[in-house]
Design a protein around this motif. Structure first.
Motif, mmCIF file in Angstrom:
data_model
loop_
_atom_site.group_PDB
_atom_site.id
_atom_site.type_symbol
_atom_site.label_atom_id
_atom_site.label_comp_id
_atom_site.label_asym_id
_atom_site.label_seq_id
_atom_site.Cartn_x
_atom_site.Cartn_y
_atom_site.Cartn_z
ATOM 1 N N VAL A 88 32.904 40.720 45.098
ATOM 2 C CA VAL A 88 32.360 41.434 43.937
ATOM 3 C C VAL A 88 30.841 41.316 44.007
ATOM 4 O O VAL A 88 30.304 40.230 44.247
ATOM 5 N N LEU A 95 29.267 39.360 39.634
ATOM 6 C CA LEU A 95 30.303 38.735 38.820
ATOM 7 C C LEU A 95 29.731 38.442 37.439
ATOM 8 O O LEU A 95 28.747 37.714 37.307
ATOM 9 N N LYS A 144 31.469 43.955 39.312
ATOM 10 C CA LYS A 144 31.366 45.314 39.829
ATOM 11 C C LYS A 144 31.474 45.268 41.346
ATOM 12 O O LYS A 144 30.925 44.369 41.997
ATOM 13 N N ASP A 145 32.161 46.246 41.894
ATOM 14 C CA ASP A 145 32.240 46.312 43.340
ATOM 15 C C ASP A 145 31.032 47.071 43.883
ATOM 16 O O ASP A 145 30.088 47.388 43.150
ATOM 17 N N MET A 153 35.916 45.518 38.507
ATOM 18 C CA MET A 153 36.932 44.880 39.329
ATOM 19 C C MET A 153 37.317 43.553 38.700
ATOM 20 O O MET A 153 36.456 42.773 38.293
ATOM 21 N N LYS A 203 44.166 41.358 42.434
ATOM 22 C CA LYS A 203 42.917 42.008 42.039
ATOM 23 C C LYS A 203 43.211 43.443 41.705
ATOM 24 O O LYS A 203 44.183 44.041 42.191
ATOM 25 N N HIS A 241 41.200 47.330 40.293
ATOM 26 C CA HIS A 241 40.061 48.128 39.893
ATOM 27 C C HIS A 241 40.413 48.869 38.612
ATOM 28 O O HIS A 241 41.567 49.246 38.406
#
Length: 1874
Positions: free
Chosen positions: A519, A522, A539-540, A546, A566, A568
């Motif tokens: 990520v 975070l 955020k990815d 995420m 995990k 999205h």
């Protein structure tokens, strides 16, 4: 707020000091019938209601089951802090006439107690009778009796000797009935007749059942039936009344359960020395009504006689000191130890030592035999002491551990040399909070620690001790934190594209796992309660939300972290938490959504909560009601979510729906029934819920507490910025709170106190500056704030915010409380921290300030800007002014850095980068004349690119080097005079070096760059010359050593404080003294080998032990690296064979640590050298017959003040001594100095008192005040022109020595020797160059030793017969205190940096030889300053430290064998008498210690236990302790503080009485009362003080906090009859207010504010019905004290401060205007207005307007003198004016003639003016410390005695007295002739 307090100065009447005799009103004559047959005291005075009694501390009532009644428990660690007192106040009296007092009590086990009884005799004398388990022996004076109380153990327990029973009560102590025969006590011990009992005071720790008085003898063990059968009633004996009796169960006997003590015992004719149980019970018998004890005088024992009349030691001088033998009261334990050989005494000192032994207490022999009536007889033999071997040259084996937090390990081989110690820095504290976010702060499970991120470091802060622990490992800012339920596992996430998560073992601080998150950013973490599951949100790479869930169950057992699931999502998530009931379920909230998540079969799924009409809200936080076990089904779980709109939603987990909604609205809308949807709620940023209540933090800056139903706000606490996070502690007692401004604190719900844990800058810190006097640090930041911090506690003191511009540079003035700050708009401001005000605003620059600094001597300030201009300012006065501005001299493209502009340590040179970035320029600092230019670009011959300079730094002055940091990552070391390249260090950092700093001893270099700090060995002696330290997440802007060289500060993202673990090189010579070619004085084995003397003569003194590194001197031409010495050497070279020169050879018999100091004939400087040795230490190539040279070095100059308040710093004075002086002819003096008000708390040891002769003296400015404590009369010794630093008195009280700074033109400071009987100065000594720190006479008064301060660093010895200098030497480091041994005139000691220096004098003919041994402090103390010392009993020496410890030294072995923690601050005063020790510190406390056990502990050496030293008493005073003098028993004495107060201390009564007091700060005005019985003074400290002119005592003090009192006036005689109730004083303050105080009622009657600025002048109208006041803005206001209204505001002088106002009562019809009163106003622009007024008709007309010319530019004046005017009393319609003008003169102006009628020339411009109402006298004060009395017209007489500007003077209404003020000193003069 104004507070009034009556003065407590009682030193004039000594009966009032020691007792209430003479001051307590006689008790009311009450009939004794109501007290018969007995009086139950607690019942009669209703103690339980606390109306007629008083209690303090821990005093409580409870029901005792065994005694079946109420018992009062009094407990506390110090007896004086907890007590029960009858009656309530000291002015009342119990009036109990019963002869016997019965006290039913029980001492608390293992505790002490004290009981005080005040009884009144028939002669109206109050006598205090005290008994306590604390007292070790009986003591007596005329007004006080002190009895030790021996607590008995229960029957059947082993009985110990009496001396072992003294002390705290045993564990099985019993309830006791104590019967005191008050009549017999007074008769037996004082030969006085008892009248009545006045008061009772019961002090902790004990239990009390009751008290009664009676004329009957009660037998507690007798029943009523037994008494009737024995017919004892007729003999005055009766059974104990039932309400006073202890319960006795059936079958039991009273004496088997309780103790009975009668004191004195029946029929006793001899005084006893203690109160103790002597028999099981009283013997009933017949008593004669005519008590024979009262009819005959009593023969007292010697122990009693020796302690009588201690009060006379203060007030009654004696012919010669006399010491009576003391009969000890305890039998010492005898220890069998190895004997040591007796010490050989030189022939010249044998008689002296024999005399000393004859007076020692406890010598071998038998005490005089006395009858065994409580006096113990024993034989005391001196115990043998063991001899301990001292080994020299040994080194402790050390094991190197791995690098600590913040230090990077470097690869090295075992054989390579590295910089030691390793690590050399240890992170101590970080000032900062947040970085990425301020919403993360967590409680640890133990409720005592808080965990929070500070940029890249995680900090654990203990909330009570404020100690920090660090988790270091992240390379970027920490973005999220999470705890598991038990706080054993901590998770932290790192922001940035390479986001990682670290798992920490919280108890140990070790990192268990580091893993990538996949990520990019975070934002949130959440742990399950068990710690097995961790989830995070971020955020990815594509910016999509995420959610990741990890399995962390195996991480504590060494396993890895695995991804469970995990997912999205397109929804926004602001917060996510794992539920408390299921580790696989989570809840999240964000913009427009609240979702429930679940992990099943490796898949993470979610479902939304149906929000209905609330779907469009922005949700910010969520919280569960904490239940970590499965206490209820999931269906019963709810959680709460808060939002930006102020909504709080309660969500049902089972139905996935909203259960209820509340909304937080602004106050005006909270009660509305219908709300418009457009009304904005208060944004809630955080929510936390416990089992009982809820806490929210909102955008409006409030922390609010709610019940769980959110029905109403329970409490709210306002913060200074929006609240980011709230967190309730696990125990629910505290709420943690953070704000967006970087604040971290908590609210204590039990006390409702808000506690600040951390304040920090909201953005990067740009620069900082430190100063060592007040130990402060200033920082500037991109958040546009300037903050000042305390260097000791690192707490924020001040916070300045600039409205315009961002601060970018800051500098502290080295000696004044002044701060300079530069801004990005080119402004330079100087602030006064003392007044928190802006002093000057400089506008010489027009763009960003790139450099700002002061010269180390404080005389100049320098600033540079981005446009290349350089400015020089003068800082001689508080308000700086520009001297010179140069353009285009500083490099424009060099950037802004704290190291762009630097000044050398001696303030001579200024260096900077410019005029281009390739050039470094060196200028003369005082003139900006260019001295040197160095082109940096050409110095790097191997470089292909041009090198530029980015920073400069001066090395210490002796080295003469200039360091330049370059853009190519190099440091160039240049010769500061020639510009020659000395050496080059490369590479320093990967990127450019942003800051560099060098330690003052030239050993260590600090550099900053690449977000790291490096510590370098400056001399580059090692293979690896640096160590690297991480922790900052942003570039380090600046790094520097603290002024005490013990710590390092680095700033950037936050403020880091590091401990410097390297020990200071205490015995190394100053840099530059040792050449590069010398050989050691002793070889490697020479320090440990046994050397023998060729003469084989017996030793003449006990040998002193070797140091681990023996001090050596530079005596040959070859260098030895380990050459160390505590001494510096002379700056001359002399041949060894020349007459009078010195030869240096090593003496084989003497240890290498013993130095012999001999004077050089006919020269002031001396040679310090070891004694001769048989073996030669020459180099092999040197011939034995070749002459040797004595290498002499320059005297050290230490301008850095040590970390000790002991050093005297003279107050800054802009005034100078007068060039001309007109003293009055002898016998024709008109003025006579009668009294001085004030004590100089700025001095050190500047008060002396001899208890044997009663001599008492102290200093006030440059005056020595000798005061008679009995009558209060003063004598004044005038011989100094500067502020007196210290005093000392000879042991026979015949000679006084005083020291002050050097006068104008003198090269040395002055020491005056005074003959005390006639008060004449018999000698003046000149030797020390700066200030004299301390002085001491030898025990036989043959020698006087004087000690220079930290800048002088010299110690001198004087012959007191001729006052010739016998010996002097320079010491390479500051020494703080010195003392002679009381047992030998040949031994003295001084203390300094980490060591005690012992000196031994050997006198041979006219010469003096000194042996010296430097004994280091114990390693356990660390780097410490030994700040004070005093000799104790026999061979003991006590020394205090700046960290609060007391060390005990054995003067026979010169070793420290014991230390204990005695205070929280620096101990600056120590006084020891026999077995008692007094310590005074900068915590404003004095403490009394019982050190009787220390002598026995000395035999145990380093294994001695410090817990056997007992704290007896403690008294808090009003300032830091600077002086103390006590009697021989240490029971009473006088103590001086920095607040300008001298206190009388009586330890036995635990009282402190103000003897002498004065203003601490500047006195702004003085005046007399109309009847001349009192005078008034006011000062910058905000106080108005009323003094009695008869006794010069403080009568009343009115204190206004946080304001300065600028002016005052006494109300004149009214038209009506004058009375005490009409005495009023009006005062004007700096906030524009006027306060009227009533003297008789001691209260403020009126407060007005007619001005918006500070007042500068005030006056009453002649009838006292109006108050005229002038302000700083030039406005004059006329106000009525009756109505409080302002009637007129006159703006004629607007724009210029009013300097004087005066009213006079005369008729002025001939001037053509109405009014019977004339008044004038004077302003600083040399204008005077004269007005005629009729206040009853409300008329005020301008009569005349005067303007006096003056030159356009003042020459030679830093500040303009004031303009002053006054009506002339002896010339009607004439006024006198003084002020700045073309000539220095006083002008007489006639209002009739409208012209100047007379001019009187003056030597200087006047600073104060007063005209006598009775005679043609005019008093004029000058800035040259001069007072001139003028007979107009006629001769002038000048008077001294002032040590600063005479800024105020005032004649009394009769003209017979004159008051003058000079800074804080007030002088009262009498006119004796004329």
């Amino acid at each position: 707020m104004a507070a009034a307090a009556r003065g407590t100065s009682g030193h004039r009447d000594t009966s009032r000091i020691h007792s209430a005799g003479g001051t307590v009103p006689p008790p009311l004559v009450v009939p004794a019938a109501w007290q018969r047959p007995y009086l139950n005291v607690f019942k009669h005075f209703r103690v339980e209601e606390w109306k007629r009694s008083a209690r303090e501390g821990d005093v409580a009532a409870f029901t005792d089951v065994r005694l079946k009644g109420t018992v009062y428990r009094i407990r506390g660690s110090i007896p004086g802090s907890s007590y029960l007192q009858l009656p309530r106040t000291g002015t009342q009296s119990l009036g109990l006439t019963g002869r016997y007092l019965y006290l039913l009590f029980r001492p608390m086990p293992r505790k002490h107690f004290v009981v005080h009884l005040d009884v009144t005799t028939e002669e109206k004398q109050v006598v205090r009778i005290s008994f306590s388990s604390l007292f070790k022996e009986f003591k007596s004076t005329a007004t006080w009796l002190q009895f030790p109380f021996v607590c008995g153990a229960a029957e059947g327990s082993a009985r110990a000797p009496r001396h072992e029973l003294l002390g705290d009560a045993p564990t099985d102590v019993r309830w006791t009935c104590l019967m005191l025969d008050l009549c017999s006590i007074l008769s037996l011990y004082l030969n006085r007749h008892y009248s009545h009992l006045k008061s009772i005071k019961l002090c902790s720790s004990l239990l009390v059942k009751n008290i009664c008085t009676s004329d009957l003898v009660f037998d507690p063990g007798m029943t009523f039936s037994e008494a009737r059968q024995a017919e004892l009633a007729c003999h005055g004996v009766a059974p104990m009344p039932r309400e006073m009796a202890f319960p006795v169960p059936k079958g039991e006997k009273w004496h088997d359960l309780y103790d009975y003590i009668r004191f004195p015992s029946e029929g006793s004719k001899v005084p006893k020395d203690s109160i103790q149980k002597s028999c099981p019970g009283p013997v009933a018998g017949v008593q004669d009504p005519e008590d024979p004890i009262q009819q005959q005088p009593v023969a007292l024992t010697s122990a009693v006689r020796d302690r009588l009349s201690l009060i006379q030691q203060i007030t009654s001088p004696k012919a010669m000191p006399h010491r009576c033998p003391v009969i000890p009261k305890s039998i010492p334990e005898v220890h069998l130890t190895a004997s040591r050989p007796p010490r050989a005494v030189p022939a010249g000192d044998q008689e002296l030592e024999q005399n000393q032994k004859s007076h020692n207490v406890g010598d071998t022999g038998r005490s005089p035999t006395v009858s065994n009536s409580g006096i113990h007889v024993y034989a005391h033999h001196r115990s043998k002491r063991a001899t301990r071997a001292v080994h020299a040259g040994s080194e402790e084996s050390t094991s190197r551990k791995g690098p600590g937090p913040g230090v990077l390990p470097s690869r090295r081989t075992a054989a390579c040399r590295r910089l030691l110690p390793d690590p050399i820095l240890k992170l101590r504290m970080i000032i900062g909070f947040g970085g990425c976010s301020t919403k993360w702060a967590l409680w640890a499970q133990n409720n005592t620690a808080v965990v929070y991120p500070c940029h890249a470091v995680i900090v654990t802060l203990q909330i009570h001790s404020r100690k920090q622990r660090f988790f270091i490992g992240h390379t970027d800012k920490v973005s999220a934190l999470a705890f598991n339920g038990s706080s054993t596992l901590l998770a932290s996430a790192q922001a940035g594209p390479r986001s990682t998560v670290r798992l920490w073992d919280f108890p140990t601080g070790s990192c268990l796992s580091v893993f990538k998150t996949h990520v990019h950013s975070l934002l949130s973490l959440s742990f399950s309660y068990s710690g097995a599951i961790l989830c995070g949100v971020g955020k990815d790479g594509h910016g999509k939300t995420m959610v990741v869930v990890w399995n962390t169950a195996q991480v504590t057992r060494g396993g890895e972290v695995a991804v469970l699931a995990k997912a999205h999502t397109d929804v926004d998530i602001q917060a996510l938490k794992i539920t408390s009931f299921d580790d696989t379920r989570m809840v999240s909230c964000g913009w427009d959504n609240i979702r429930l998540w679940r992990v099943r079969s490796g898949v993470l799924r979610s479902c939304p909560v149906n929000l209905g009409e609330y779907r469009s809200l922005e949700f910010t936080g969520l919280a569960f009601q904490e239940r970590h076990a499965a206490e209820q089904e999931r269906e019963d779980h709810t959680f709460f979510v808060c939002s930006k709109s102020g909504h709080i939603l309660e969500v049902d987990y089972q139905s996935v729906s909203v259960r209820s909604v509340r909304r937080l609205l602004p106050a005006p809308f909270r009660d509305c029934q219908r709300l418009d949807k457009a009304v904005a709620g208060i944004a809630i940023n955080s929510i936390s819920i416990s089992s009982h209540f809820c806490a929210t933090g909102s955008e409006d800056g409030y922390l609010r507490l709610w019940p769980l139903d959110f029905s109403a706000v329970v409490a709210e606490a306002e913060q200074e910025a929006p609240v980011s996070c709230v967190c309730i502690s696990p125990d629910g007692r505290r709420i943690l709170c953070t704000t967006a401004a970087g604040y971290l604190g908590y609210l204590d719900l039990q006390s409702w106190d808000s506690n600040t844990l951390m304040r920090s800058h909201g953005d990067s810190v740009l620069a900082f500056s430190m100063e060592g006097v007040w130990k402060r640090m200033a920082t500037v930041s991109q958040d546009s704030t300037i903050r000042v911090w305390d260097l000791v506690s690192m707490q924020q003191l001040y916070d300045f915010t600039a409205a315009e511009g961002m601060p970018c540079a800051v500098a502290f003035h080295p000696t004044q409380e002044m701060l300079a700050c530069g801004f990005d708009n080119g402004m330079v401001w100087t602030f006064s921290l003392a007044t928190s005000s802006l002093l000057v605003e400089h506008k010489q620059h027009h763009t960003v300030i790139t450099g700002l600094t002061f010269s180390p001597d404080g005389n100049f300030m320098f600033s540079s800007c981005l446009q290349g201009s350089l400015a020089l300012y003068s800082c001689m006065a508080q308000k700086s002014h520009v001297l010179r501005v140069l353009g285009n001299v500083v490099a424009r493209d060099a950037g802004s850095s704290p190291d762009v502009l630097v000044v050398s340590g001696d303030s001579h040179l200024l260096a900077f980068v410019g005029p281009s970035k390739y050039v470094v320029t060196v200028m003369e600092a005082c003139s900006l004349d260019e001295l040197l230019r160095v082109d940096i670009s050409i110095l790097g011959l191997n470089s292909t690119a041009l090198d530029s300079a980015v920073g400069v730094c001066f090395a210490p002055v002796p080295q003469g080097e200039l360091l330049v940091a370059t853009s190519s990552n190099k440091i160039l070391v240049l010769d500061a005079k020639t510009g020659r390249l000395v050496r080059e260090v490369s590479p320093v950092h990967k990127l450019s070096c942003s800051s560099l700093a060098l330690s003052k001893d030239g050993r260590y270099l600090l550099t900053a760059g690449d977000k790291v700090i490096k510590v370098w060995d400056y001399q580059m002696h090692s293979n690896i010359n640096f160590q690297v330290y991480i922790g900052h997440s942003e570039p380090v802007r600046q790094v520097a050593f603290t002024p005490d060289q013990r710590h390092v500060i680095s700033v950037g993202d936050a403020i880091f404080l590091w401990d410097l673990l390297a020990l200071p090189e205490e015995r190394s010579p100053p840099a530059g003294l040792c050449s590069s070619e010398s050989v050691p004085l002793l070889g490697p084995e020479g320090s440990s080998e046994k050397l023998k003397d060729a003469s084989e003569t017996p030793r003449q003194a006990v040998p002193l032990p070797l140091l681990s590194s023996p001090p050596c001197l530079d005596v040959s031409s070859v260098h030895q690296a380990g050459c160390q010495s505590i001494f510096s050497e002379s700056d001359k070279e002399e041949e060894a064979d020349l007459p009078g020169s010195s030869r240096m050879v090593v003496n084989g018999d003497k240890d290498a640590s013993v130095l012999v100091v001999e004077p050089v004939r006919n020269e002031e400087l001396i040679v310090v050298r070891p004694k001769e040795r048989q073996e030669s230490s020459r180099s092999p190539g040197t011939s034995a017959s070749e002459p040797r040279k004595q290498i002499m070095g320059p005297k050290p100059q230490c301008s850095v003040r040590p970390d000790s308040y002991r050093h005297f710093t003279p107050r800054f004075k802009a005034s100078v001594l007068p060039k001309s002086f007109l003293p009055p002819p002898a016998g024709s003096e008109v003025l006579k100095l009668k009294a001085v008000i004030g004590y100089n708390g700025n001095g050190r040891g500047n008060m002396v008192w001899n208890p044997d002769t009663g001599f008492f003296a102290y200093t006030c400015g440059c005056i020595i005040v000798v005061e008679d404590l009995h009558s209060g009369s003063q004598n004044h010794w005038l011989g100094h022109a500067e502020e007196i630093s210290t005093l000392t008195v000879s042991h026979d009280a015949q000679v006084l020595a005083s020291a002050s700074g050097k006068r104008n033109g003198d090269s040395h400071c002055q020491i005056c020797i005074w003959n005390i009987p006639d008060g004449l100065c018999t000698a003046s000594l000149f030797h020390h160059e700066t200030q004299v720190q301390a002085m001491a006479f030898s025990q036989d008064d043959r020698f006087l030793v004087t000690l220079g301060d930290y800048s002088d660093q010299t110690i001198a010895l004087w012959n007191t017969y001729t006052y010739e200098l016998m010996w002097s030497t320079c010491i390479s480091e500051p020494v703080h205190d010195v003392a002679f041994s009381p047992f030998s005139h040949r031994e003295l000691a001084c203390v300094g940096k980490g060591a005690v220096i012992f000196w031994l004098l050997e006198q041979q003919g006219a010469g003096v030889h000194l042996k010296v041994h430097r004994a280091p402090a114990p390693d356990v103390l660390g780097p410490v300053e030994l700040t004070s010392l005093c000799y104790g009993a026999d061979t003991l020496l006590y020394s205090g430290t700046n960290s609060g410890q007391i060390c005990v030294w054995d003067t026979e072995t010169n070793c420290c064998f014991m230390t204990w923690e005695a205070d929280e601050g620096e101990i600056g005063v120590l006084v020891c008498r026999h077995n008692r020790l007094l310590s005074g510190s900068n915590t404003k406390r004095i403490r009394l210690w019982a050190v009787a056990a220390v002598q026995e502990l000395r035999l145990k050496g380093p294994d001695a236990r410090s817990d056997l030293v007992l704290l007896e008493h403690e008294i808090a005073l009003d300032g830091t302790i600077v002086s103390a003098a006590f009697d021989d028993s240490l029971e009473m004495g006088i103590v001086g503080t920095t607040a300008g107060t001298l206190w009388y201390i009586n330890w036995t009564e635990s009282t402190s009485i103000r003897l002498i007091s004065g203003h601490k700060n500047k006195v702004t005005e003085v005046c007399f009362s109309p009847d001349e019985t009192h005078c008034a003074t006011c000062g910058e400290d905000g106080s108005v003080r009323i003094w009695s002119l008869g006794s010069m005592e403080l009568v009343v003090q009115f204190q206004v906090l946080n304001q300065s009192c600028q002016c005052l006036a006494w109300k004149p005689h009214p038209v009506v009859a004058w009375g005490a109730e009409n005495q009023h004083v009006v005062a004007g303050y700096s906030d524009g207010t006027i306060r009227v105080f009533s003297i008789s009622r001691t209260e403020m009657e009126l407060k007005m504010q007619p001005h918006v600025v500070a007042l500068t002048a005030i006056a009453y109208s002649t009838d006292g019905e109006m108050i005229l006041s002038g302000g700083k803005d030039g406005l004059v206001a006329v106000s009525s004290p009756r109505t409080g209204m302002t009637i007129h505001v006159l703006g004629d002088h607007k724009g210029s401060p009013i300097t004087a106002l005066q009213c006079t009562l005369k008729q002025y019809q001939d001037f053509g205007v109405e009014g019977g009163e004339l008044w004038l106003a004077t302003s600083s622009d040399r204008r005077v207005s004269i007005w005629a007024s009729d206040w009853l008709k409300d008329k005020c007309e301008l009569l005349d307007w005067l303007s006096f010319p003056a030159p356009a530019s003042p020459k030679g004046l830093d500040t303009l003198p004031p303009s002053l005017a006054a009506f002339c009393p002896w010339e009607h319609s004439t006024l006198v004016y003084v002020g700045f003008g073309r000539q220095k003169e006083a002008l007489f102006y006639s209002l009739h003639k409208k012209q100047v009628v007379m001019k009187i020339p003056l030597p200087y411009f006047a600073t104060s003016l007063s005209l006598s109402p009775a005679a043609p006298f005019m008093a004029v004060g000058f800035g040259a410390r001069l007072l001139r009395l003028l007979r107009c017209p006629g001769e002038a007489q000048d008077y001294g005695g002032h040590d600063d500007t005479v800024h105020s003077c005032c004649f009394s209404p009769s003209g017979r007295r004159l008051l003058t003020a000079s800074h804080s000193a007030v002088l009262l003069w009498e006119l004796t002739g004329g």
